[in-house]
Design a protein around this motif. Structure first.
Motif, PDB file in Angstrom:
ATOM      1  N   SER A 203      63.524  29.902  42.563  1.00 42.90           N
ATOM      2  CA  SER A 203      63.528  30.614  41.283  1.00 42.90           C
ATOM      3  C   SER A 203      62.163  30.582  40.598  1.00 42.90           C
ATOM      4  CB  SER A 203      64.583  30.001  40.351  1.00 42.90           C
ATOM      5  OG  SER A 203      64.247  28.665  40.012  1.00 42.90           O
ATOM      6  N   LYS A 204      61.355  29.614  40.980  1.00 37.72           N
ATOM      7  CA  LYS A 204      60.025  29.488  40.381  1.00 37.72           C
ATOM      8  C   LYS A 204      58.967  30.261  41.161  1.00 37.72           C
ATOM      9  CE  LYS A 204      61.076  24.915  38.519  1.00 37.72           C
ATOM     10  NZ  LYS A 204      60.795  23.466  38.595  1.00 37.72           N
ATOM     11  N   GLU A 205      59.367  30.858  42.293  1.00 34.81           N
ATOM     12  CA  GLU A 205      58.397  31.551  43.140  1.00 34.81           C
ATOM     13  C   GLU A 205      57.765  32.737  42.415  1.00 34.81           C
ATOM     14  OE1 GLU A 205      58.101  33.560  47.604  1.00 34.81           O
ATOM     15  OE2 GLU A 205      60.018  32.869  46.810  1.00 34.81           O
ATOM     16  N   GLU A 206      58.601  33.594  41.776  1.00 29.81           N
ATOM     17  CA  GLU A 206      58.074  34.784  41.099  1.00 29.81           C
ATOM     18  C   GLU A 206      57.187  34.420  39.910  1.00 29.81           C
ATOM     19  OE1 GLU A 206      59.695  38.972  39.087  1.00 29.81           O
ATOM     20  OE2 GLU A 206      61.080  37.580  40.075  1.00 29.81           O
ATOM     21  N   PRO A 207      57.625  33.474  39.019  1.00 29.35           N
ATOM     22  CA  PRO A 207      56.713  33.085  37.929  1.00 29.35           C
ATOM     23  C   PRO A 207      55.383  32.543  38.436  1.00 29.35           C
ATOM     24  CG  PRO A 207      58.941  32.313  37.473  1.00 29.35           C
ATOM     25  CD  PRO A 207      58.962  32.851  38.866  1.00 29.35           C
ATOM     26  N   ILE A 208      55.430  31.770  39.517  1.00 26.32           N
ATOM     27  CA  ILE A 208      54.185  31.224  40.066  1.00 26.32           C
ATOM     28  C   ILE A 208      53.300  32.357  40.596  1.00 26.32           C
ATOM     29  CG2 ILE A 208      53.234  29.831  41.946  1.00 26.32           C
ATOM     30  CD1 ILE A 208      55.597  27.934  41.590  1.00 26.32           C
ATOM     31  N   HIS A 209      53.943  33.346  41.258  1.00 21.76           N
ATOM     32  CA  HIS A 209      53.185  34.494  41.767  1.00 21.76           C
ATOM     33  C   HIS A 209      52.523  35.252  40.621  1.00 21.76           C
ATOM     34  CE1 HIS A 209      52.099  37.809  44.402  1.00 21.76           C
ATOM     35  NE2 HIS A 209      52.712  38.655  43.589  1.00 21.76           N
ATOM     36  N   ASN A 210      53.267  35.438  39.525  1.00 23.25           N
ATOM     37  CA  ASN A 210      52.709  36.133  38.359  1.00 23.25           C
ATOM     38  C   ASN A 210      51.568  35.341  37.734  1.00 23.25           C
ATOM     39  OD1 ASN A 210      54.587  38.195  38.668  1.00 23.25           O
ATOM     40  ND2 ASN A 210      56.088  37.238  37.311  1.00 23.25           N
ATOM     41  N   LEU A 211      51.728  34.023  37.702  1.00 26.27           N
ATOM     42  CA  LEU A 211      50.656  33.183  37.160  1.00 26.27           C
ATOM     43  C   LEU A 211      49.399  33.267  38.022  1.00 26.27           C
ATOM     44  CD1 LEU A 211      52.630  29.973  36.086  1.00 26.27           C
ATOM     45  CD2 LEU A 211      51.510  31.623  34.589  1.00 26.27           C
ATOM     46  N   ARG A 212      49.597  33.320  39.338  1.00 25.66           N
ATOM     47  CA  ARG A 212      48.439  33.449  40.231  1.00 25.66           C
ATOM     48  C   ARG A 212      47.697  34.758  39.983  1.00 25.66           C
ATOM     49  NH1 ARG A 212      51.014  31.375  46.028  1.00 25.66           N
ATOM     50  NH2 ARG A 212      50.897  29.136  45.593  1.00 25.66           N
ATOM     51  N   LYS A 213      48.462  35.858  39.800  1.00 31.43           N
ATOM     52  CA  LYS A 213      47.833  37.139  39.522  1.00 31.43           C
ATOM     53  C   LYS A 213      47.074  37.092  38.198  1.00 31.43           C
ATOM     54  CE  LYS A 213      50.133  40.888  40.239  1.00 31.43           C
ATOM     55  NZ  LYS A 213      51.218  41.907  40.197  1.00 31.43           N
ATOM     56  N   GLU A 214      47.702  36.462  37.195  1.00 31.75           N
ATOM     57  CA  GLU A 214      47.054  36.358  35.887  1.00 31.75           C
ATOM     58  C   GLU A 214      45.771  35.530  35.974  1.00 31.75           C
ATOM     59  OE1 GLU A 214      46.405  37.043  31.929  1.00 31.75           O
ATOM     60  OE2 GLU A 214      47.904  37.950  33.266  1.00 31.75           O
ATOM     61  N   ILE A 215      45.834  34.447  36.753  1.00 33.80           N
ATOM     62  CA  ILE A 215      44.642  33.602  36.924  1.00 33.80           C
ATOM     63  C   ILE A 215      43.547  34.368  37.648  1.00 33.80           C
ATOM     64  CG2 ILE A 215      43.771  31.547  38.113  1.00 33.80           C
ATOM     65  CD1 ILE A 215      46.459  30.212  37.539  1.00 33.80           C
ATOM     66  N   SER A 216      43.945  35.187  38.659  1.00 35.82           N
ATOM     67  CA  SER A 216      42.953  35.994  39.387  1.00 35.82           C
ATOM     68  C   SER A 216      42.265  36.971  38.439  1.00 35.82           C
ATOM     69  CB  SER A 216      43.632  36.745  40.528  1.00 35.82           C
ATOM     70  OG  SER A 216      44.195  35.863  41.469  1.00 35.82           O
ATOM     71  N   LYS A 217      43.055  37.596  37.555  1.00 35.23           N
ATOM     72  CA  LYS A 217      42.466  38.523  36.585  1.00 35.23           C
ATOM     73  C   LYS A 217      41.509  37.800  35.649  1.00 35.23           C
ATOM     74  CE  LYS A 217      46.359  41.790  36.507  1.00 35.23           C
ATOM     75  NZ  LYS A 217      47.427  42.410  35.674  1.00 35.23           N
ATOM     76  N   GLN A 218      41.933  36.637  35.188  1.00 36.26           N
ATOM     77  CA  GLN A 218      41.081  35.881  34.281  1.00 36.26           C
ATOM     78  C   GLN A 218      39.789  35.432  34.969  1.00 36.26           C
ATOM     79  OE1 GLN A 218      43.395  32.707  32.596  1.00 36.26           O
ATOM     80  NE2 GLN A 218      44.747  34.083  31.465  1.00 36.26           N
ATOM     81  N   LEU A 219      39.895  35.058  36.252  1.00 39.75           N
ATOM     82  CA  LEU A 219      38.694  34.670  36.999  1.00 39.75           C
ATOM     83  C   LEU A 219      37.747  35.856  37.151  1.00 39.75           C
ATOM     84  CD1 LEU A 219      40.217  32.415  39.813  1.00 39.75           C
ATOM     85  CD2 LEU A 219      38.817  31.689  37.887  1.00 39.75           C
ATOM     86  N   GLU A 220      38.326  37.048  37.407  1.00 43.67           N
ATOM     87  CA  GLU A 220      37.501  38.247  37.518  1.00 43.67           C
ATOM     88  C   GLU A 220      36.800  38.550  36.195  1.00 43.67           C
ATOM     89  OE1 GLU A 220      38.008  42.955  38.843  1.00 43.67           O
ATOM     90  OE2 GLU A 220      39.697  41.551  38.966  1.00 43.67           O
ATOM     91  N   THR A 221      37.545  38.373  35.089  1.00 41.57           N
ATOM     92  CA  THR A 221      36.942  38.585  33.767  1.00 41.57           C
ATOM     93  C   THR A 221      35.810  37.595  33.517  1.00 41.57           C
ATOM     94  OG1 THR A 221      39.077  39.369  32.910  1.00 41.57           O
ATOM     95  CG2 THR A 221      37.419  38.695  31.298  1.00 41.57           C
ATOM     96  N   ILE A 222      36.038  36.358  33.907  1.00 42.23           N
ATOM     97  CA  ILE A 222      35.002  35.326  33.734  1.00 42.23           C
ATOM     98  C   ILE A 222      33.763  35.670  34.542  1.00 42.23           C
ATOM     99  CG2 ILE A 222      34.457  32.914  34.220  1.00 42.23           C
ATOM    100  CD1 ILE A 222      37.354  32.233  33.515  1.00 42.23           C
ATOM    101  N   GLU A 223      33.955  36.172  35.780  1.00 43.45           N
ATOM    102  CA  GLU A 223      32.819  36.553  36.613  1.00 43.45           C
ATOM    103  C   GLU A 223      32.022  37.678  35.954  1.00 43.45           C
ATOM    104  OE1 GLU A 223      34.354  37.531  40.426  1.00 43.45           O
ATOM    105  OE2 GLU A 223      34.797  35.447  40.987  1.00 43.45           O
TER     106      GLU A 223
END
Length: 313
Positions: A203-223
């Motif tokens: 049940s935590k798989e989808e929230p974790i996947h969404n968090l990973r996508k959000e972190i990827s976006k934030q990392l791209e913004t930081i770059e």
């Protein structure tokens, strides 16, 4: 929340199980006579095959176990009843001792002792092989207190024979034993807990996947911010060099010299008759005024820089 007594009981059971595991790891021919209570270790010696009976009390491993050797032997560690009383590892036994190693040391002592003999009079007690009938009776008496073995005593000879000859009946009988039922129940509870944990993880798989996508976006913004920062930093360095006081002073000096050169050129043109008097005066006066103004600013700025330098800035 677990009570203190329940927590202590769980801790005692865990330590007890760990000690029993070491017994099986460091010794061969370990037989479980009564689950969690009594075990035997058989080994050969100069006096013949011996059996070391190990009795674990209710408070074990917080209290030392009781060990007896059958048949009885003549040895400095063994008393007249066959109980081992002077083995160093056993007499000094604590919660931090290792049951398996203690038994291993005792076993090795008897195996390597070439002067080991059976106690006097033991041959008259009627040994079967190298184990006395009396010791076997004591073992059977101890075993009869076990619930599972006591249930066997209530069966008739025909029922016992049926269990011996029919594997299905034996499996059914074993499956109905209290200890087996308890073990099966524990297994089912464990499986249920594992399934619940697996479902929770799924049940935590989808929230974790969404968090990973959000972190990827934030990392791209930081770059992107880092790249922008690097460009702005370079621009800032260039501007700071361009508008530094010393740079301004140099530029004023160069601009004043340029005006002087321009006024000299105008004077030559006037003398050569290339421009009329009114135009000459208008342009020449303006050029000289700009030149003197820039020189005055340069001198004033150099004076201020000198004052700051002397003040320690």
């Amino acid at each position: 929340m677990l009570s203190t007594n329940l927590y202590n009981n769980i801790d005692l059971a865990r330590k007890r199980e760990q000690q029993i595991d070491t017994l099986k790891v460091f010794n061969e021919n370990v037989t479980e006579i009564s689950f969690d209570k009594e075990y035997t270790v058989e080994f050969p010696t100069k006096a013949g095959n011996l059996s070391l009976f190990i009795y674990l009390g209710l408070k074990f491993p917080f209290e030392k176990p009781t060990m007896k050797i059958y048949p009885r032997i003549t040895h400095k560690w063994v008393d007249t009843t066959g109980e081992i009383v002077l083995a160093p590892g056993l007499t000094n036994y604590t919660i931090h001792s290792d049951l398996g190693r203690v038994v291993q040391i005792i076993r090795r002592e008897f195996e390597l002792d070439q002067s080991l003999t059976l106690a006097n009079g033991d041959n008259d007690d009627g040994f079967s092989g190298n184990i006395a009938i009396g010791s076997v009776k004591n073992a059977i008496t101890s075993l009869s207190n076990d619930v599972e073995l006591f249930s066997l005593t209530k069966l008739t000879s025909a029922e016992l024979l049926r269990l011996n000859n029919n594997v299905d009946c034996l499996d059914e009988f074993i499956s109905e034993l209290p200890s087996i039922e308890a073990s099966n129940k524990n297994i089912e509870n464990t499986i249920t807990k594992i399934m619940d944990l697996a479902n929770s993880n799924m049940s935590k798989e989808e929230p974790i996947h969404n968090l990973r996508k959000e972190i990827s976006k934030q990392l791209e913004t930081i770059e992107n911010y880092q790249k922008s920062y690097a460009g702005l930093s370079t621009k800032y360095v260039k501007l700071s060099e361009k508008y530094s006081p010393q740079s301004i002073s140099d530029n004023l000096k160069k601009a004043a010299l340029k005006c002087d050169e321009e006024s000299e050129r105008l004077a030559e043109q006037f003398l050569n008759g290339d421009i009329d008097c009114d135009k000459f005066l208008q342009v020449y006066v303006k050029s000289r005024t700009v030149s003197y103004t820039r020189k005055a600013k340069e001198e004033r700025l150099n004076y201020q820089l000198k004052q700051l330098k002397e003040a320690g800035f």
